[in-house]
Design a protein around this motif. Structure first.
Motif, PDB file in Angstrom:
ATOM      1  N   VAL A  43       0.838  -1.206   0.000  1.00 15.28           N
ATOM      2  CA  VAL A  43       0.000   0.000   0.000  1.00 15.28           C
ATOM      3  C   VAL A  43       0.871   1.253   0.000  1.00 15.28           C
ATOM      4  N   ASP A  63      -4.633   5.352   2.309  1.00 20.98           N
ATOM      5  CA  ASP A  63      -3.768   4.190   2.558  1.00 20.98           C
ATOM      6  C   ASP A  63      -4.353   3.295   3.653  1.00 20.98           C
ATOM      7  N   ARG A  66      -7.278   1.365   2.224  1.00 20.18           N
ATOM      8  CA  ARG A  66      -6.811   0.360   1.264  1.00 20.18           C
ATOM      9  C   ARG A  66      -6.173  -0.824   2.009  1.00 20.18           C
ATOM     10  N   TYR A  67      -5.371  -0.502   3.009  1.00 15.50           N
ATOM     11  CA  TYR A  67      -4.714  -1.538   3.814  1.00 15.50           C
ATOM     12  C   TYR A  67      -5.748  -2.390   4.543  1.00 15.50           C
ATOM     13  N   THR A  84      -1.266  -8.386  -3.815  1.00 13.59           N
ATOM     14  CA  THR A  84      -0.219  -7.421  -4.181  1.00 13.59           C
ATOM     15  C   THR A  84       0.043  -7.440  -5.685  1.00 13.59           C
TER      16      THR A  84
END
Ligand code: GLN
Length: 291
Positions: A43, A63, A66-67, A84
């Protein structure tokens, strides 16, 4: 997507935007600590050293969201490599999507064996059957330098991924859409390698862990998992130069069966080689030509 995973208390979700250390602590108990670090690095697009060096650095809202989403998808079982979009193989980074099997360290044995058997052929022609992400073919092209590497796959989606990887890594590989040997003409090679599907169709592992998310067509191969291995072993002689080698990756208990398939197909110097876990993982043989 921001719903909390079942079983997790709402109270341990940081109220404010958390720092790196707190974001990692939040994921602990949900997913593997190493996976959490990989996802956070992904991220933040940063090296591992930054997570360690700046644990107090605050995440921004985007972030953090998203994480959290990635941690929850991991908790639901999705493989880290699909989250990923990449996986390391033989020291290089390969793009992976759910259209391809995630490269395994076991398969590096096929690389080692090919490098060890290329011998005096300076311009060896090498064929990788069922290339998926292209990890094997691309690694061989880059390691061998002067070889002429061809990679085939039945899946068009897999070939897109493999071609993107070849371009990214600067490897020269010819890609062919082919259901095993069907689209090859009379071409012959010095080396044929394959990590084909070899899991038994009813193997319960297909419904567990990461395998649930990987393409079934890249994993399962008939009642004993030997259908594709048998087809490749039977057809390889017609595509090998005399003196050429065939190396096949297979399941932990399939080495005797695969040696049998190679013997039936007329191969010589048949042997099996162990993977990092000490399990016979690759079997191969040499085609000496007819008479
Ligand atoms: N090694 C993989 C697994 O069992 C199977 C890969 C394959 O079928 N080629 O997880």
């Amino acid at each position: 997507m921001s719903g909390l995973p079942t079983g997790a208390g709402r109270d341990d979700l940081p109220d404010d935007l958390p720092a790196i250390a707190r974001a990692l602590a939040w994921a602990r108990g949900r997913i593997d600590a190493m996976d959490a670090r990989v996802l956070l690095r992904h991220v933040l697009q940063c090296p591992a050293s930054r997570l360690a060096a700046w644990p107090e650095q605050l995440l921004d809202a985007e972030d953090w969201a998203r994480y959290r989403e990635l941690v929850e998808r991991r908790l639901a079982g999705e493989p880290v490599a699909y989250l990923t979009g990449e996986r390391e193989f033989y020291g290089r980074n390969f793009m992976v999507t759910p259209a391809v099997l995630i490269p395994r360290p076991d398969t590096e044995l096929l690389v080692e064996l090919t490098l060890a058997h290329v011998g005096d052929w300076r311009y060896a022609r090498v064929l990788d059957m069922g290339t998926g992400s292209g990890a094997l073919a691309i690694t061989l092209a880059l390691e061998l330098g002067e070889a002429d590497v061809t990679a085939l796959d039945r899946s068009r989606e897999a070939l897109w991924v493999a071609m993107a990887n070849a371009a990214r890594l600067g490897a020269s590989v010819s890609f062919v859409q082919s259901d095993w040997f069907s689209a090859l003409g009379g071409e012959r090679f010095e080396l044929i390698v394959s990590n084909p599907p070899y899991v038994a169709a009813a193997d319960p592992h297909l419904d567990e862990g990461d395998l649930r998310f990987e393409p079934r067509a890249a994993l399962a191969a008939g009642p004993a998992g030997l259908d594709d291995l048998a087809e490749i072993a039977a057809g390889a002689a017609r595509h090998l130069e005399p003196g050429g080698w065939l190396f096949l990756e297979h399941g932990y208990d399939q080495a005797p069966a695969v040696r049998g398939l190679l013997a039936d197909a007329g191969f010589a110097s048949i042997a099996s080689w162990k993977d990092l876990a000490g399990i016979e993982r690759v079997s191969g043989g040499r085609w000496l030509g007819r008479g």
